[in-house]
Design a protein around this motif. Structure first.
Motif, short mmCIF file in Angstrom:
data_model
loop_
_atom_site.label_atom_id
_atom_site.label_comp_id
_atom_site.label_asym_id
_atom_site.label_seq_id
_atom_site.Cartn_x
_atom_site.Cartn_y
_atom_site.Cartn_z
N ASP A 42 0.66 -1.13 0.19
CA ASP A 42 0.08 -0.05 -0.05
C ASP A 42 0.79 1.40 0.11
O ASP A 42 0.08 2.41 -0.93
CB ASP A 42 -0.93 0.13 1.01
CG ASP A 42 -2.33 1.40 1.19
OD1 ASP A 42 -2.83 1.31 0.49
OD2 ASP A 42 -2.06 2.01 2.30
N GLU A 45 2.83 1.66 -2.95
CA GLU A 45 1.52 2.17 -3.89
C GLU A 45 1.38 3.49 -3.83
O GLU A 45 1.31 4.41 -5.46
CB GLU A 45 0.29 1.44 -3.97
CG GLU A 45 -0.15 2.04 -5.66
CD GLU A 45 -2.07 1.23 -5.06
OE1 GLU A 45 -2.67 1.14 -5.95
OE2 GLU A 45 -2.17 1.11 -4.40
N ARG A 46 1.32 3.88 -2.74
CA ARG A 46 1.25 5.81 -2.72
C ARG A 46 2.49 5.87 -3.14
O ARG A 46 2.33 7.60 -3.81
CB ARG A 46 0.65 5.50 -1.33
CG ARG A 46 -0.42 5.66 -1.05
CD ARG A 46 -1.12 5.91 0.32
NE ARG A 46 -0.69 4.68 1.15
CZ ARG A 46 0.31 5.26 2.16
NH1 ARG A 46 1.06 6.11 2.88
NH2 ARG A 46 0.46 4.47 3.24
N CYS A 48 4.64 6.19 -4.78
CA CYS A 48 4.72 6.05 -6.70
C CYS A 48 3.74 6.56 -7.67
O CYS A 48 4.64 7.54 -8.39
CB CYS A 48 3.95 4.39 -7.29
SG CYS A 48 5.56 2.87 -7.15
N ARG A 49 2.35 6.75 -6.43
CA ARG A 49 1.90 7.61 -7.18
C ARG A 49 2.38 9.29 -7.48
O ARG A 49 1.77 10.46 -7.53
CB ARG A 49 -0.04 8.16 -6.65
CG ARG A 49 -0.29 5.97 -6.93
CD ARG A 49 -1.72 6.40 -7.76
NE ARG A 49 -2.67 5.00 -8.39
CZ ARG A 49 -2.53 3.89 -7.73
NH1 ARG A 49 -2.88 4.10 -6.09
NH2 ARG A 49 -3.20 2.60 -8.30
N LEU A 90 4.02 -0.24 -10.44
CA LEU A 90 2.81 -0.06 -10.15
C LEU A 90 1.96 -1.56 -10.26
O LEU A 90 1.28 -1.90 -9.65
CB LEU A 90 2.04 1.03 -10.39
CG LEU A 90 1.97 2.30 -9.04
CD1 LEU A 90 1.35 3.68 -10.50
CD2 LEU A 90 1.18 2.42 -7.99
N ILE A 93 2.89 -4.23 -8.90
CA ILE A 93 1.96 -4.34 -7.24
C ILE A 93 0.70 -5.10 -7.43
O ILE A 93 0.15 -6.21 -7.09
CB ILE A 93 2.34 -2.79 -6.63
CG1 ILE A 93 3.45 -2.42 -6.29
CG2 ILE A 93 1.13 -3.05 -5.66
CD1 ILE A 93 3.22 -1.31 -5.91
N PRO A 233 -3.05 1.92 -13.64
CA PRO A 233 -2.44 1.98 -12.80
C PRO A 233 -2.30 3.24 -11.90
O PRO A 233 -2.38 3.32 -10.76
CB PRO A 233 -0.90 1.18 -13.22
CG PRO A 233 -0.74 0.93 -14.45
CD PRO A 233 -2.71 1.57 -14.76
N SER A 234 -1.50 4.44 -13.13
CA SER A 234 -1.12 5.40 -11.79
C SER A 234 -2.53 6.51 -11.42
O SER A 234 -2.35 6.79 -10.45
CB SER A 234 -0.42 5.95 -12.88
OG SER A 234 -1.05 6.93 -13.96
N GLY A 236 -5.14 4.93 -10.64
CA GLY A 236 -6.53 3.81 -9.36
C GLY A 236 -7.71 3.90 -9.37
O GLY A 236 -8.34 4.68 -10.43
N LYS A 315 -4.22 -6.08 -0.04
CA LYS A 315 -2.82 -5.50 -0.09
C LYS A 315 -2.27 -5.25 1.30
O LYS A 315 -1.59 -6.38 1.55
CB LYS A 315 -3.15 -3.86 -0.35
CG LYS A 315 -2.49 -3.81 -1.96
CD LYS A 315 -1.93 -2.41 -1.73
CE LYS A 315 -3.37 -1.16 -1.57
NZ LYS A 315 -3.05 0.50 -2.09
#
Length: 352
Positions: A42, A45-46, A48-49, A90, A93, A233-234, A236, A315
């Motif tokens: 999690d 992912e955050r 990456c964004r 991403l 994941i 993916p970028s 969500g 996740k």
């Protein structure tokens, strides 16, 4: 395990670096990969964004460490390369989560992913988005009272988005409360069946149901969540706020009504002419479009809200599965733990 302990010690240093150098794509990518190999999907992912939202990053540069860590002929090319790596991570994941789900969907743990109680979902959003929490309460109450997810809204601002369960009640309200000399002409031209409830199930929204017995939202089509994530993916899973959806539908519906009014005023007097028939056909199509635009289906908002919560819960469960004795380890293709360890060793020594 000795490598994992080293990485956990290094994480504090790397996380602080990502905070201090918050416009560095290189640090963000390294931070995200470190979180990934530590099974904190999690947070990875955050990160990456967050990195992908940086509009003017400070790096990568020619003098990156290691040299040419991000290949490219110019700055834009190097930035593009790093952002591509972030998007790849991403997707990894998402793939790891999909592999986990394929292993656990028939197990008791999997049932916790395909359902969420109304109270749990409401409490989750009440802490981060009050408007979303209110929409969940409103949708649940409406569904229980009307046995339906959808309704039509009055476009007049004085009615403040008043709800109607079918198109006939919407039309009756419009004629009595918002009189217009053109409404009678419109009704005489439209096929009577168009005044009935024309709501049709949107098959893209059947992935959610409400269990009245347990007051629980059921989300059995988990594959839909993965497809949504892989398509963007970028970005969500995002839900359009109810207020914004209502404003959009009111605006679009008003534009269609304006077009209908204009066609009614220009309607040829000769009812037997080809022009008259073509105009009537055009008005009928506009009316059907108006009904499609002004219908509100609570699933359009509740489904992505529930999917987002479902994704977070999924996740969270992966690390427990990965660390459980006898579980099959999922490979990390791009985030090689040995390479990351080499960098983290230096980071820990420097910090000590």
């Amino acid at each position: 395990m000795d490598k994992k302990q080293l990485l956990r010690r290094a994480l504090t240093t790397v996380s602080q670096a990502a905070q201090n150098f918050d416009r560095s794509l290189m640090v963000a990518l390294f931070h995200a990969k470190l979180l990934f190999v530590l099974d904190n999907f999690d947070a990875a992912e955050r990160e990456c964004r967050r990195a992908l939202r940086i509009e003017t990053p400070n790096d990568p540069n020619w003098d990156d460490i290691p040299p040419m860590a991000a290949p490219g002929a110019d700055s834009d090319a190097r930035v593009s390369y790093v952002k591509k790596q972030l998007r790849v991570l991403l997707k990894q994941i998402i793939v790891v989560a999909a592999l986990y789900w394929s292993s656990m969907k028939n197990a008791p743990q999997g049932q916790h992913v395909v359902s969420v109680t109304v109270d749990t979902l409401h409490a989750h959003y009440d802490g981060i988005d009050k408007s979303a929490a209110k929409t969940i309460s409103d949708a649940t109450r409406f569904l229980k009272n009307q046995e339906s997810w959808s309704f039509w809204i009055c476009l007049n601002s004085r009615c403040d988005g008043k709800k109607f369960p079918d198109t006939s009640s919407l039309w009756q309200h419009t004629c009595s409360k918002h009189r217009d000399e053109l409404w009678g002409k419109l009704q005489s031209l439209i096929d009577p069946e168009y005044w009935e409830n024309t709501s049709q199930d949107d098959h893209s929204l059947v992935g959610i149901a409400l269990s009245r017995q347990s007051d629980t939202f059921l989300l059995p089509r988990v594959q839909d969540m993965f497809e949504c994530l892989l398509l963007s993916p970028s970005v969500g899973i995002q839900a359009e706020p109810f207020a914004e959806m209502r404003q959009r539908k009111c605006r679009e519906g008003s534009e269609i009504l304006g077009s209908i009014r204009e066609k009614l005023r220009m309607l040829p007097k000769d009812t037997l002419s080809t022009e008259f028939q073509e105009c009537c056909s055009g008005i009928g199509k506009l009316w059907l479009k108006f009904l499609e635009v002004t219908v509100v289906d609570y699933r359009e908002i509740i489904l992505p809200l529930a999917r987002s919560y479902q994704w977070i819960e999924l996740k969270k469960r992966i690390p427990f599965y990965l660390n459980h004795p006898g579980s099959r380890r999922i490979g990390f293709a791009d985030a090689n733990i040995d390479i990351i360890c080499a960098f983290c060793s230096s980071a820990v020594k420097a910090n000590n």
